[in-house]
Design a protein around this motif. Structure first.
Motif, PDB file in Angstrom:
ATOM      1  N   LYS A   3      10.932  25.737  18.458  1.00 54.73           N
ATOM      2  CA  LYS A   3      10.951  27.193  18.455  1.00 54.73           C
ATOM      3  C   LYS A   3      12.222  27.773  19.057  1.00 54.73           C
ATOM      4  CE  LYS A   3       8.480  31.298  20.010  1.00 54.73           C
ATOM      5  NZ  LYS A   3       7.242  31.855  20.613  1.00 54.73           N
ATOM      6  N   PHE A   4      12.706  27.148  20.164  1.00 53.15           N
ATOM      7  CA  PHE A   4      13.830  27.752  20.888  1.00 53.15           C
ATOM      8  C   PHE A   4      15.168  27.079  20.587  1.00 53.15           C
ATOM      9  CE2 PHE A   4       9.980  28.621  23.318  1.00 53.15           C
ATOM     10  CZ  PHE A   4      10.046  29.997  23.419  1.00 53.15           C
ATOM     11  N   GLN A   5      15.148  26.030  19.789  1.00 54.43           N
ATOM     12  CA  GLN A   5      16.374  25.337  19.359  1.00 54.43           C
ATOM     13  C   GLN A   5      17.225  24.889  20.548  1.00 54.43           C
ATOM     14  OE1 GLN A   5      18.375  27.429  16.111  1.00 54.43           O
ATOM     15  NE2 GLN A   5      16.450  28.447  15.578  1.00 54.43           N
ATOM     16  N   SER A   6      16.570  24.480  21.593  1.00 53.24           N
ATOM     17  CA  SER A   6      17.270  23.982  22.774  1.00 53.24           C
ATOM     18  C   SER A   6      17.671  22.530  22.572  1.00 53.24           C
ATOM     19  CB  SER A   6      16.379  24.104  24.007  1.00 53.24           C
ATOM     20  OG  SER A   6      16.028  25.453  24.236  1.00 53.24           O
ATOM     21  N   THR A   7      18.726  22.139  23.265  1.00 51.54           N
ATOM     22  CA  THR A   7      19.214  20.765  23.136  1.00 51.54           C
ATOM     23  C   THR A   7      19.149  19.980  24.443  1.00 51.54           C
ATOM     24  OG1 THR A   7      21.502  21.434  23.580  1.00 51.54           O
ATOM     25  CG2 THR A   7      20.778  21.403  21.264  1.00 51.54           C
ATOM     26  N   ARG A   8      19.072  20.685  25.576  1.00 49.02           N
ATOM     27  CA  ARG A   8      19.057  19.971  26.847  1.00 49.02           C
ATOM     28  C   ARG A   8      18.075  20.606  27.817  1.00 49.02           C
ATOM     29  NH1 ARG A   8      22.270  22.315  31.070  1.00 49.02           N
ATOM     30  NH2 ARG A   8      21.975  20.355  32.163  1.00 49.02           N
ATOM     31  N   GLY A   9      17.554  19.733  28.670  1.00 47.01           N
ATOM     32  CA  GLY A   9      16.672  20.181  29.727  1.00 47.01           C
ATOM     33  C   GLY A   9      17.145  19.643  31.063  1.00 47.01           C
ATOM     34  N   GLU A  10      16.584  20.184  32.125  1.00 50.66           N
ATOM     35  CA  GLU A  10      16.923  19.721  33.461  1.00 50.66           C
ATOM     36  C   GLU A  10      15.647  19.637  34.289  1.00 50.66           C
ATOM     37  OE1 GLU A  10      20.651  20.927  35.567  1.00 50.66           O
ATOM     38  OE2 GLU A  10      19.236  21.866  36.965  1.00 50.66           O
ATOM     39  N   LEU A  11      15.455  18.513  34.957  1.00 52.45           N
ATOM     40  CA  LEU A  11      14.322  18.304  35.847  1.00 52.45           C
ATOM     41  C   LEU A  11      14.804  18.409  37.284  1.00 52.45           C
ATOM     42  CD1 LEU A  11      12.786  15.070  34.215  1.00 52.45           C
ATOM     43  CD2 LEU A  11      12.270  17.441  33.659  1.00 52.45           C
ATOM     44  N   GLY A  12      14.096  19.137  38.089  1.00 51.74           N
ATOM     45  CA  GLY A  12      14.468  19.136  39.507  1.00 51.74           C
ATOM     46  C   GLY A  12      14.488  20.520  40.107  1.00 51.74           C
ATOM     47  N   TRP A  13      14.597  20.483  41.455  1.00 52.13           N
ATOM     48  CA  TRP A  13      15.079  19.335  42.192  1.00 52.13           C
ATOM     49  C   TRP A  13      13.998  18.285  42.486  1.00 52.13           C
ATOM     50  CZ3 TRP A  13      12.457  19.402  46.865  1.00 52.13           C
ATOM     51  CH2 TRP A  13      12.015  20.657  47.344  1.00 52.13           C
ATOM     52  N   VAL A  14      14.489  17.028  42.698  1.00 50.51           N
ATOM     53  CA  VAL A  14      13.613  15.897  42.984  1.00 50.51           C
ATOM     54  C   VAL A  14      14.091  15.247  44.282  1.00 50.51           C
ATOM     55  CG1 VAL A  14      12.764  13.668  42.183  1.00 50.51           C
ATOM     56  CG2 VAL A  14      13.223  15.493  40.524  1.00 50.51           C
ATOM     57  N   LEU A  15      13.169  15.030  45.217  1.00 47.74           N
ATOM     58  CA  LEU A  15      13.521  14.356  46.460  1.00 47.74           C
ATOM     59  C   LEU A  15      13.962  12.928  46.199  1.00 47.74           C
ATOM     60  CD1 LEU A  15      10.516  15.547  48.644  1.00 47.74           C
ATOM     61  CD2 LEU A  15      12.908  16.122  49.069  1.00 47.74           C
ATOM     62  N   GLU A  16      14.938  12.465  46.955  1.00 48.60           N
ATOM     63  CA  GLU A  16      15.502  11.131  46.761  1.00 48.60           C
ATOM     64  C   GLU A  16      14.469  10.015  46.915  1.00 48.60           C
ATOM     65  OE1 GLU A  16      18.230   9.943  49.904  1.00 48.60           O
ATOM     66  OE2 GLU A  16      17.283  11.378  51.261  1.00 48.60           O
ATOM     67  N   ASP A  17      13.375  10.268  47.655  1.00 50.54           N
ATOM     68  CA  ASP A  17      12.365   9.239  47.887  1.00 50.54           C
ATOM     69  C   ASP A  17      11.034   9.549  47.208  1.00 50.54           C
ATOM     70  OD1 ASP A  17      11.820  11.392  49.488  1.00 50.54           O
ATOM     71  OD2 ASP A  17      11.796  10.273  51.379  1.00 50.54           O
ATOM     72  N   ASN A  18      11.041  10.471  46.244  1.00 53.15           N
ATOM     73  CA  ASN A  18       9.839  10.757  45.467  1.00 53.15           C
ATOM     74  C   ASN A  18       9.765   9.732  44.338  1.00 53.15           C
ATOM     75  OD1 ASN A  18       7.860  11.750  43.708  1.00 53.15           O
ATOM     76  ND2 ASN A  18       8.356  13.885  44.136  1.00 53.15           N
ATOM     77  N   GLN A  19       9.183   8.588  44.641  1.00 53.95           N
ATOM     78  CA  GLN A  19       9.226   7.462  43.718  1.00 53.95           C
ATOM     79  C   GLN A  19       8.550   7.775  42.383  1.00 53.95           C
ATOM     80  OE1 GLN A  19      11.126   4.862  44.282  1.00 53.95           O
ATOM     81  NE2 GLN A  19      11.653   5.740  46.268  1.00 53.95           N
ATOM     82  N   GLY A  20       7.465   8.545  42.420  1.00 55.78           N
ATOM     83  CA  GLY A  20       6.774   8.886  41.182  1.00 55.78           C
ATOM     84  C   GLY A  20       7.650   9.672  40.228  1.00 55.78           C
ATOM     85  N   MET A  21       8.304  10.713  40.744  1.00 57.25           N
ATOM     86  CA  MET A  21       9.165  11.533  39.889  1.00 57.25           C
ATOM     87  C   MET A  21      10.432  10.794  39.480  1.00 57.25           C
ATOM     88  SD  MET A  21       8.091  14.319  38.734  1.00 57.25           S
ATOM     89  CE  MET A  21       9.696  14.673  38.034  1.00 57.25           C
ATOM     90  N   LEU A  22      10.968   9.985  40.386  1.00 59.15           N
ATOM     91  CA  LEU A  22      12.152   9.205  40.029  1.00 59.15           C
ATOM     92  C   LEU A  22      11.833   8.248  38.879  1.00 59.15           C
ATOM     93  CD1 LEU A  22      13.583   8.308  43.561  1.00 59.15           C
ATOM     94  CD2 LEU A  22      14.337  10.126  42.032  1.00 59.15           C
ATOM     95  N   ALA A  23      10.637   7.659  38.924  1.00 58.55           N
ATOM     96  CA  ALA A  23      10.236   6.733  37.865  1.00 58.55           C
ATOM     97  C   ALA A  23      10.072   7.463  36.536  1.00 58.55           C
ATOM     98  CB  ALA A  23       8.937   6.035  38.251  1.00 58.55           C
ATOM     99  N   ILE A  24       9.473   8.664  36.576  1.00 61.29           N
ATOM    100  CA  ILE A  24       9.313   9.444  35.347  1.00 61.29           C
ATOM    101  C   ILE A  24      10.676   9.827  34.776  1.00 61.29           C
ATOM    102  CG2 ILE A  24       8.568  11.701  34.472  1.00 61.29           C
ATOM    103  CD1 ILE A  24       6.119  11.445  36.319  1.00 61.29           C
ATOM    104  N   ALA A  25      11.580  10.299  35.642  1.00 59.60           N
ATOM    105  CA  ALA A  25      12.917  10.688  35.188  1.00 59.60           C
ATOM    106  C   ALA A  25      13.649   9.512  34.556  1.00 59.60           C
ATOM    107  CB  ALA A  25      13.719  11.255  36.357  1.00 59.60           C
TER     108      ALA A  25
END
Length: 391
Positions: free
Chosen positions: A350-372
């Protein structure tokens, strides 16, 4: 709280005490930012609102003193010193806790000015009984935390700070050490996810217990309450967590509503119960760059059109959360991948976007780091939060 002027060598540090001073504080920050490559001008009235005790609900639980540095009558820097009563009440092992004050809104002409500003903020905090200072955090951890130390080569997305690289050296030279690192991740949303993720998503859609639904703006206040309840639970053990107050919930809901598109914001339910969410904001900096941060005389027309359909805009995921009871479970990861894929498809289509950004993410947030890592995103910006003990 002292209103005295502090003088260091040829630098005078003056506390801001009124509306005129707050306007000068904001305008000085804008002047510093305008020097930076890839800076995106923000709307001045919104910047003023963030430091207005009558408008920002942070002041309902925060004490704030702003300072401006002058040299030979010319403004050469600024800083805030502030105390968050909610942060003081948090356990010390989560990053904040008793005795912790903050500095933020840091800008300086040179190392001498930086040292003088930091000393003034520290003196004010010590006078208020603080024993430790963290920063930069401007003003709340939920607003603009951290100093940009990597990623100045491209513009920031919505609600992310942008700072020159040399500030880090000045802060470290004043005796500060890094307390925490925050990352943002860049994602090519035109590229399909790996087959493994696609199988996980498809399996979730076949599970009758799971529902991934859009946020419903027709009952916006209820949806905000659901999201904030999950957030306050999901993030409650994270470093730097401070709960949202009801006043902040209402304030955030009102401010964010214009940029919310239902297709880009998801709530996950299991057996009809909301257990996770993911928010995605079109990057309003795309429009602000076009109008140079000025709504008048004609910028508001561009902004209104953009808000209705932010075609081609980058997409930022600033917040997501899963109830703590599901943390470290396969279901939590599955829900996250399902929401990410649903949003990716709408952003690309719908929005014809090409890039996304996740964050901010803590350096020790292992769950989010793994997903990223699993969705093959890459770190594009790094922010540092520094700390120092107060004598």
């Amino acid at each position: 709280m002292s209103d005295a002027i502090t003088t260091v060598a040829d630098i005078s540090i003056e506390p801001v005490t009124d509306k005129r001073g707050r306007a000068a504080f904001v305008d000085l920050g804008r002047a510093f930012s305008a020097r930076l490559e890839n800076w995106v001008p923000q709307i001045r009235s919104e910047q003023l609102e963030l430091i207005d005790p009558d408008k920002n609900p942070f002041f309902g639980h925060g004490r704030v003193q702003l300072f401006i540095a002058h040299r030979r009558g010319q403004p050469v820097g600024r800083i805030s010193a502030h105390i968050d009563e909610l942060a003081l009440a948090m356990p010390a092992d989560q990053g904040f806790g008793p005795g912790t004050g903050f500095f933020g809104y840091f800008d300086a002409e040179d190392a001498g000015v930086a040292t003088a500003l930091l000393a003034s903020a520290e003196a004010w905090l010590a006078g208020e009984g603080m024993t430790r200072v963290l920063g930069p955090i401007s003003l709340s951890i939920w607003e603009e935390p951290g100093l940009l130390v990597r990623g100045q080569d491209h513009p920031p997305m919505i609600m992310m700070g942008h700072h020159p690289a040399h500030y880090a050296g000045w802060i470290e030279a004043a005796g500060y050490a890094r307390a925490k690192t925050l990352y943002t991740y860049d994602l090519d949303i035109t590229r399909p996810f790996a087959p493994l993720i696609q199988r996980i998503v498809q399996s979730g859609h076949k599970n009758a217990r799971i529902t991934i639904r859009r946020v419903d703006k027709s009952r916006w206040d209820d949806e905000v309450a659901i999201i904030l309840a999950i957030l306050n639970d999901a993030w409650s053990d994270n470093w730097g967590f401070v709960p949202f107050t009801p006043e902040e919930v209402a304030y955030a809901g009102k401010k964010l509503r214009p940029i919310i598109h239902e297709e880009l914001n998801m709530i996950a339910e299991v057996d009809g119960r909301p257990v996770a969410f993911m928010l995605t904001f079109p990057d309003v900096n795309d429009a602000l760059a076009r109008i140079r941060g000025k709504l008048f005389p004609f910028g508001w027309i561009t902004m209104l059109r953009w808000l209705r359909h932010p075609k081609g805009a980058g997409m930022r995921v600033p917040l997501m959360g899963v109830l703590k009871e599901l943390h470290n479970s396969r279901l939590a990861s599955q829900l996250a991948f399902m929401m990410i894929e649903e949003i990716r498809q709408h952003a690309k289509g719908k929005f014809q976007s090409t890039r996304g950004e996740l964050g901010w993410v803590l350096e020790d947030n292992q769950g989010m780091l793994a997903i990223a890592d699993t969705i093959q995103s890459s770190i594009n910006r790094e922010y540092a939060i520094y700390e120092r003990a107060l004598a």
